[in-house]
Motif scaffolding. Structure first.
Motif, short mmCIF file in Angstrom:
data_model
loop_
_atom_site.label_atom_id
_atom_site.label_comp_id
_atom_site.label_asym_id
_atom_site.label_seq_id
_atom_site.Cartn_x
_atom_site.Cartn_y
_atom_site.Cartn_z
N GLN A 15 0.84 -1.12 -0.09
CA GLN A 15 0.14 -0.13 -0.08
C GLN A 15 0.87 1.20 0.20
O GLN A 15 0.56 2.02 -0.67
CB GLN A 15 -0.90 -0.03 1.29
CG GLN A 15 -1.95 -0.91 0.72
CD GLN A 15 -2.59 -1.27 2.37
OE1 GLN A 15 -2.68 -0.80 3.34
NE2 GLN A 15 -3.58 -2.18 2.39
N GLN A 54 2.16 1.82 -3.52
CA GLN A 54 1.35 2.33 -4.46
C GLN A 54 1.01 3.79 -4.10
O GLN A 54 1.14 4.50 -5.11
CB GLN A 54 -0.06 1.37 -4.36
CG GLN A 54 -1.02 2.11 -5.24
CD GLN A 54 -2.41 1.25 -5.10
OE1 GLN A 54 -2.38 0.34 -4.62
NE2 GLN A 54 -3.38 2.05 -5.70
N ILE A 55 0.91 4.23 -2.85
CA ILE A 55 0.86 5.74 -2.66
C ILE A 55 1.85 6.50 -3.10
O ILE A 55 1.67 7.52 -3.70
CB ILE A 55 0.27 5.75 -1.16
CG1 ILE A 55 -0.95 5.35 -0.70
CG2 ILE A 55 0.42 7.26 -0.68
CD1 ILE A 55 -1.20 5.12 0.70
N MET A 62 3.83 5.85 -5.62
CA MET A 62 3.87 5.74 -6.88
C MET A 62 2.72 6.75 -7.61
O MET A 62 2.97 7.41 -8.38
CB MET A 62 3.84 4.26 -7.59
CG MET A 62 5.25 3.63 -7.31
SD MET A 62 5.24 2.24 -8.60
CE MET A 62 4.49 1.09 -7.64
N GLU A 63 1.77 6.84 -6.79
CA GLU A 63 0.77 7.89 -7.23
C GLU A 63 1.31 9.23 -7.24
O GLU A 63 1.04 10.08 -7.76
CB GLU A 63 -0.53 7.80 -6.43
CG GLU A 63 -1.30 6.41 -6.74
CD GLU A 63 -2.42 6.25 -5.63
OE1 GLU A 63 -2.51 7.18 -4.64
OE2 GLU A 63 -3.10 5.20 -5.77
N LEU A 77 2.37 5.86 -14.31
CA LEU A 77 2.88 4.95 -13.18
C LEU A 77 4.27 4.58 -13.38
O LEU A 77 4.16 3.78 -14.69
CB LEU A 77 1.76 3.99 -12.91
CG LEU A 77 0.53 4.59 -11.94
CD1 LEU A 77 -0.62 3.64 -12.11
CD2 LEU A 77 0.94 5.21 -10.60
N PRO A 78 5.34 4.60 -12.73
CA PRO A 78 6.44 4.01 -13.21
C PRO A 78 6.61 2.44 -13.16
O PRO A 78 7.29 1.99 -13.93
CB PRO A 78 7.41 4.57 -11.90
CG PRO A 78 6.61 5.19 -10.84
CD PRO A 78 5.23 5.32 -11.27
N LEU A 110 0.82 -1.34 -11.85
CA LEU A 110 0.11 -1.71 -10.63
C LEU A 110 -1.30 -2.39 -10.63
O LEU A 110 -2.04 -2.72 -9.64
CB LEU A 110 0.15 -0.36 -9.64
CG LEU A 110 1.00 0.39 -9.28
CD1 LEU A 110 0.75 1.60 -8.48
CD2 LEU A 110 1.82 -0.57 -8.30
N ARG A 150 -7.24 4.64 -9.26
CA ARG A 150 -7.52 5.33 -8.16
C ARG A 150 -6.72 6.57 -8.41
O ARG A 150 -7.05 7.49 -7.77
CB ARG A 150 -6.73 4.61 -6.90
CG ARG A 150 -7.06 4.93 -5.73
CD ARG A 150 -6.49 4.14 -4.67
NE ARG A 150 -5.15 4.60 -4.20
CZ ARG A 150 -5.17 5.26 -2.78
NH1 ARG A 150 -5.99 5.21 -1.96
NH2 ARG A 150 -3.98 5.78 -2.49
N LEU A 151 -5.65 6.49 -9.00
CA LEU A 151 -4.74 7.73 -9.41
C LEU A 151 -5.65 8.67 -10.22
O LEU A 151 -5.59 9.90 -9.95
CB LEU A 151 -3.49 7.13 -10.12
CG LEU A 151 -2.72 8.35 -10.81
CD1 LEU A 151 -2.00 9.26 -9.68
CD2 LEU A 151 -1.40 7.78 -11.32
N ARG A 208 -7.94 10.51 -8.09
CA ARG A 208 -6.99 11.53 -7.21
C ARG A 208 -6.76 12.95 -7.86
O ARG A 208 -7.16 14.00 -7.51
CB ARG A 208 -5.96 10.94 -6.50
CG ARG A 208 -6.12 9.88 -5.38
CD ARG A 208 -4.77 9.64 -4.71
NE ARG A 208 -3.89 10.76 -4.25
CZ ARG A 208 -2.78 10.68 -3.77
NH1 ARG A 208 -2.18 9.40 -3.92
NH2 ARG A 208 -2.26 11.67 -3.53
N ALA A 256 -5.69 1.73 -0.96
CA ALA A 256 -4.37 1.54 -1.85
C ALA A 256 -4.72 0.00 -2.07
O ALA A 256 -4.94 -0.86 -1.02
CB ALA A 256 -3.15 1.83 -1.26
#
Lengths: 121, 244
Positions: free
Chosen positions: A94, A97-98, A100-101, B71-72, B75, B82-83, B86, B186
């Motif tokens: 988690q 992921q955050i 990377m966002e 995103l690198p 995922l 989700r991104l 945001r 996440a």
């Protein structure tokens, strides 16, 4: 317990200690895990050096066949450790992921600002 | 003039062949002179979330005029969404869309979704299996069965009756996007968990019939045994809540 069995289990415990020390020195292991496995191998060493300890503890607990106590304790320990790892892994996923966002959003922001800064044409 | 328009979020993973055309379709449907485009739709910001593609998806999307979030590493669909949420939560718009990058969702269905959103629904799903669909969309047997189970769980646990809860073609109000950008955990897997969160929060959920084109490129995100595993995870997440 026969002498051979005691030697083998002592060697095994020593081997685990050696591996943990090596990993720790190379920086490949966070100290909390190093400590965990050192303690585990210490217990293994004690049991190899003085197997009577198991019988004594089993006697206190009223266990008739004391070797099963070792198996039960070992299995319980491994289970707890695995669940803890699953939890830790979930948390790491988690967090990654955050992270990377944030990277994606910041990169977007940076690109937009660079474009604005460029002279027209 | 105050006209915030639409925002369209398109998660994309290795879709260099189709993403450009999808963006162009969306822009064609939603822009142009006011007299030719449907009244519901207004100029659109297209946001492509490149989910760690190894091909030139990001370049293709940028060339087609989209905002690209990269995103690198890969995922998964849920994380890309989700991104997107945001990002969208910090922008100005009056209706947000989600659609696929592979060309399965047809841009001409957008006005119907946006209209449903404007008439009070917080979350509108484009359904492939709606009774009003001309031709039901063909899907594999495993997927069909999984969709049935999920529909039932959602009806019992969350009290929403939907024909196609796994649809990835959405229109959303601002409260819905803000809820998602705040509450989706996440590690979020799938639209289903989002749906479940929206239902629990008491948002108004609606369905409109859509036609779906066969995918024009790329691979389905999950197939076979992985699909089953994926749905099991999703079911667990929906039925007991918490993290996925």
């Amino acid at each position: 317990m026969s002498l051979t069995a005691r030697i083998v289990s002592a060697l095994l415990a020593a081997f685990v200690v050696a591996i943990i020390l090596k990993l720790q020195r190379r920086g490949g292991l966070v100290s909390k895990y190093g400590l965990l496995w050192m303690a585990t191998s210490a217990v293994m060493l004690v049991m190899a050096a003085a197997p009577d300890v198991v019988d004594t503890v089993g006697g206190w607990l009223g266990v008739e066949y004391t070797p099963s106590l070792v198996f039960m304790a070992a299995l319980g320990f491994v289970l707890v450790v695995l669940v803890q790892y699953s939890w830790e892994l979930s948390r790491s996923e988690q967090r990654i992921q955050i992270l990377m966002e944030e990277v994606a959003l910041l990169r977007r922001e940076l690109d937009a600002q660079r474009k604005d800064a460029e002279p027209e044409g | 003039m105050d006209n915030p328009g639409l925002i369209a979020v398109i998660p994309a993973y290795n879709e260099e062949n189709t993403v450009g055309a999808v963006i162009a379709e969306v822009q064609r449907t939603c822009s142009g002179p006011a007299e030719v485009r449907p009244a519901e739709v207004r100029p659109v910001e297209v946001v492509v979330v490149d989910d760690g593609s190894v091909d030139s998806t990001a370049e293709a999307a940028a060339a087609a005029g989209a905002t690209v979030l990269r995103l690198p590493v890969n995922l998964g669909y849920g994380a890309a969404l989700r991104l997107g949420f945001r990002y969208a939560a910090g922008r100005r718009w009056d209706c947000a869309l989600v659609l696929d990058a592979d060309g399965q969702h047809i841009a001409t269905d957008i006005p119907a979704l946006v209209a449903a959103c404007h008439s009070g629904a917080d979350l509108v799903l484009g359904s492939r299996f709606h009774p009003d669909c001309a031709v039901p969309y063909p899907v594999s047997r495993i997927r069909r069965a999984a969709i049935r189970v999920v529909s039932r769980v959602l009806r019992h646990r969350r009290g929403v009756a939907l024909t196609d809860p796994t649809s990835g073609f959405w229109a959303m109000s601002r409260p819905c996007v803000e809820l998602f950008s705040r509450q989706l955990p996440a590690g979020y897997l799938d639209n289903l968990l989002g749906l479940s969160i929206a239902a629990r929060a008491g948002l108004a959920i609606a369905e409109v019939p859509v036609t779906m084109a066969p995918r024009q490129g790329g691979q389905p995100s999950t197939q076979g045994a992985r699909l089953v595993f994926h749905y099991l995870r999703t079911l667990l997440a929906i039925s007991i809540g918490g993290r996925s």
